[in-house]
Design a protein around this motif. Structure first.
Motif, short mmCIF file in Angstrom:
data_model
loop_
_atom_site.label_atom_id
_atom_site.label_comp_id
_atom_site.label_asym_id
_atom_site.label_seq_id
_atom_site.Cartn_x
_atom_site.Cartn_y
_atom_site.Cartn_z
N UNK A 182 10.05 0.04 0.64
CA UNK A 182 9.25 0.01 1.87
C UNK A 182 9.95 0.84 2.96
N UNK A 183 9.24 1.78 3.56
CA UNK A 183 9.79 2.59 4.65
C UNK A 183 9.83 1.78 5.94
N UNK A 184 8.80 0.97 6.16
CA UNK A 184 8.71 0.22 7.41
C UNK A 184 9.62 -1.00 7.44
N UNK A 185 9.96 -1.50 6.27
CA UNK A 185 10.84 -2.65 6.19
C UNK A 185 12.00 -2.27 5.27
N UNK A 186 12.91 -1.48 5.84
CA UNK A 186 13.99 -0.89 5.05
C UNK A 186 14.81 -1.97 4.34
N UNK A 187 15.14 -1.67 3.10
CA UNK A 187 15.89 -2.61 2.29
C UNK A 187 15.04 -3.58 1.52
N UNK A 188 13.74 -3.54 1.74
CA UNK A 188 12.81 -4.41 1.02
C UNK A 188 11.94 -3.57 0.08
N UNK A 189 11.42 -4.24 -0.94
CA UNK A 189 10.68 -3.54 -1.98
C UNK A 189 9.39 -4.28 -2.33
N UNK A 190 8.37 -3.51 -2.59
CA UNK A 190 7.19 -4.02 -3.28
C UNK A 190 7.46 -3.92 -4.79
N UNK A 191 6.64 -4.59 -5.57
CA UNK A 191 6.62 -4.40 -7.02
C UNK A 191 5.20 -4.07 -7.45
N UNK A 192 5.08 -3.17 -8.41
CA UNK A 192 3.77 -2.92 -9.00
C UNK A 192 3.47 -4.06 -9.98
N UNK A 193 2.26 -4.58 -10.02
CA UNK A 193 1.97 -5.80 -10.79
C UNK A 193 2.02 -5.58 -12.30
N UNK A 194 2.71 -6.49 -12.99
CA UNK A 194 2.65 -6.51 -14.45
C UNK A 194 1.31 -7.06 -14.92
N UNK A 195 0.71 -7.88 -14.08
CA UNK A 195 -0.66 -8.37 -14.28
C UNK A 195 -1.08 -9.01 -12.96
N UNK A 196 -2.37 -9.25 -12.78
CA UNK A 196 -2.83 -9.92 -11.55
C UNK A 196 -2.75 -11.44 -11.64
N UNK A 197 -1.85 -11.98 -12.47
CA UNK A 197 -1.85 -13.38 -12.83
C UNK A 197 -1.94 -14.33 -11.64
N UNK A 198 -1.00 -14.23 -10.71
CA UNK A 198 -0.98 -15.17 -9.59
C UNK A 198 -2.20 -14.99 -8.71
N UNK A 199 -2.60 -13.73 -8.48
CA UNK A 199 -3.73 -13.49 -7.59
C UNK A 199 -5.04 -14.04 -8.16
N UNK A 200 -5.21 -13.92 -9.49
CA UNK A 200 -6.47 -14.44 -10.03
C UNK A 200 -6.48 -15.97 -10.01
#
Length: 576
Positions: A182-200
């Motif tokens: 994350x550029x706006x929150x330096x030192x933090x990271x997003x992850x690309x989803x392995x699946x939408x499990x939690x969201x669904x």
């Protein structure tokens, strides 16, 4: 520009005598005594065009070469009887060219178009040229048709297509995440989803009782022919539903796909337990297109003759029997024995020929051929050792035999459900149990009570769809209470503080009324590969990666500038 009046699959006998304009690529050219014949190609088909030396357009032909993009105006006429091609829709006709416009020139391609010859790396580097191959175009068109059918089917059953985030939270449990700084929150990271499990599951809590999505997913793991770092799955979730509801729904979808798009009647899809699959086939994704089931050998009558194959207490002695049309050299059979030995197992073999027995254990098994109903020219392989290891090894032998002996009927389609997987599996590296499917799967509650100190015996309400030996999709009934979810986290070594840090928002959502729910996800790329009889996922994906996860065409992954890294607050440690 001469704009086309017809796509190439529309050029047929009905247009004889009419003037048409076609657009496409020069597939190949032939000069026969001055008359030039050219095949023009688009994604719809092929048409032969004739350039007559007596026509003014002939002068432009000298500039043409393969893969030039052209517009041609001409008269459709019947081909001579001996020149007709019944394999093509346009095979009875040709176009006599009157006008030619060169829309784009082309260099000599680095690969052969419409041939599978050539280095695969070069084909991937020039994937946009390789995609001109009719076989790949058919696969991608078929992929589109499958996606279209799935959406129609889902919509007709009251499902709603909802998109879930691609930039989300890293919750590593299984494959590695792809991380996005994350550029706006330096030192933090997003992850690309392995699946939408939690969201669904959150969508079920939100009241959308039937959700689906044809979604991109990402896993940073070692690749094989049936894996890509980014892949597509058909994701679905159902509230107020149990395992039978999901199995019935997905079975209907699969049957509909095969019937509509392949004219194949799948019939009833059998359900096999995980334990039965392992005992009979040595695999949790058994290929049922051939026989050779694993069988236990009752060996009391041979107790004094079993020699090195004699099973100790707790061990198993099992065998697979091959039909008379299967024959292997001593070298191959010895390789099986050596491989078994390396795994701590004992293997022997025996064959009956002309009513006489031969093989490594023929002498110690006098009369065994009667018990096995062994016929002339039949071969049997026997293996002894720890039961799970024997099952797994003979399962691998079974597949290898089928491949070497060409036992698989390529036209058949064998589909089944495997259910009741173990809830947990031991991670030797981390010295702890982990969820075999994922930690949101509902365990058998009676097993939780019965085996409080042995998680390996706890079954899960999980299920896999298997087609022709490929795991096509997985699903499960979900945990829908906070207390049970916390208990499962504890069993796999996730502390209360860690669970709160990683899944706190999810656990809190359980406190606001969570309906019972269950779901499933189909590997879309794998499904297309199996339905098109493709040997690799790369044949059904427009722009795939190599087995090392590289995109040779765009040269990714690639380095980035120091300025970009500084903006993100990242310093690199690169091995020299």
């Amino acid at each position: 520009m001469l704009k086309r009046t017809h796509k190439l699959d529309e050029i047929d006998d009905s247009l004889i005598g009419e003037k048409v304009i076609i657009n496409g690529w020069i597939d190949r050219m032939r000069n026969l005594g001055g008359i030039v014949f050219s095949w023009i190609r688009d994604r719809y088909g092929l048409v032969q065009v004739v350039f007559d030396p007596q026509k003014a357009v002939y002068e432009k032909v000298k500039r043409l070469s393969n893969e030039y993009v052209v517009a041609i105006e001409g008269i459709v006429r019947a081909r001579p009887e001996d020149a007709k091609n019944p394999k093509l829709k346009s095979g009875n006709v040709e176009i006599l060219a009157e006008e030619l416009e060169i829309l784009a020139e082309a260099k000599t391609p680095p690969i052969y178009i419409n041939r599978e010859e050539g280095n695969e790396e070069i084909r991937l580097r020039y994937r946009y040229l390789d995609l001109r191959r009719s076989a790949l175009q058919r696969n991608l068109i078929f992929r589109h048709k499958v996606a279209h059918f799935i959406r129609q089917y889902m919509n007709s059953k009251g499902f709603i297509e909802i998109e879930t985030p691609y930039l989300t939270k890293s919750t590593p449990e299984g494959a590695r995440d792809f991380l996005v700084p994350s550029r706006l929150k330096r030192g933090s990271f997003y992850a690309l989803p392995q699946s939408p499990q939690i969201f669904k599951q959150l969508l079920m809590i939100a009241g959308f009782d039937r959700y689906y999505q044809i979604v991109r997913c990402f896993r940073d793991e070692d690749l094989r022919a049936d894996r890509q770092p980014e892949f597509t799955q058909v994701d679905l979730e159902m509230s107020f539903a149990d395992q039978s509801d999901v199995l019935n729904f997905v079975s209907g979808l699969v049957k509909g796909l095969y019937e509509k798009l392949m004219d194949v009647d799948v019939k009833e899809i059998p359900i096999v337990s995980y334990s039965e699959a392992m005992e009979k086939y040595g695999s949790d994704k058994p290929d049922l297109r051939f026989g050779m089931q694993l069988q236990d050998l009752t060996c009391e009558k041979f107790a004094n003759e079993l020699s090195f194959l004699a099973p100790s207490e707790g061990e198993a002695l099992k065998f697979i029997k091959m039909e008379s049309n299967v024959s292997f050299s001593r070298k191959v059979l010895d390789s099986y024995a050596n491989s078994a030995k390396s795994k701590g197992l004992r293997l022997g073999w025996m064959k009956k020929s002309n009513d006489a027995l031969s093989g490594s254990v023929a002498k110690i098994f006098k009369g065994l051929e009667i018990d096995l109903n062994l016929k002339n020219d039949e071969l049997v392989i026997l293996c002894a050792g720890e039961r799970q290891a024997v099952n797994k090894f003979l399962g691998e032998v079974r597949l290898d035999v089928a491949q070497k002996a060409n036992l698989v009927n390529g036209k058949s389609n064998k589909i089944l459900w495997v259910v009741d997987f173990p809830m947990f599996e031991w991670n030797e590296e981390e010295k702890r149990y982990q969820a075999q499917h994922h930690p949101f799967t509902m365990p058998y509650l009676e097993d939780l009570e019965k085996y409080p100190d042995d998680p390996s015996k706890i079954r899960a309400h999980s299920y896999d769809l298997i087609i022709n030996g490929w795991e096509m999709g997985s699903g499960s009934v979900r945990i829908h209470t906070k207390a049970l979810q916390e208990k499962v986290f504890k069993l796999i070594g996730i502390s209360e503080n860690e669970a709160k840090a990683r899944f706190g928002f999810f656990l809190e959502a359980f406190e606001y009324g969570t309906p019972p729910h269950a779901g499933f996800a189909i590997g879309f790329d794998r499904l297309i590969a199996v339905m098109t009889k493709s040997s690799s996922l790369r044949d059904v994906i427009a722009f795939p990666k190599t087995t090392s996860g590289t995109d040779l065409m765009v040269d990714a992954p690639s380095t980035v500038s120091k300025a970009q890294l500084k903006e993100l607050g990242i310093k690199l440690e690169v091995d020299e």
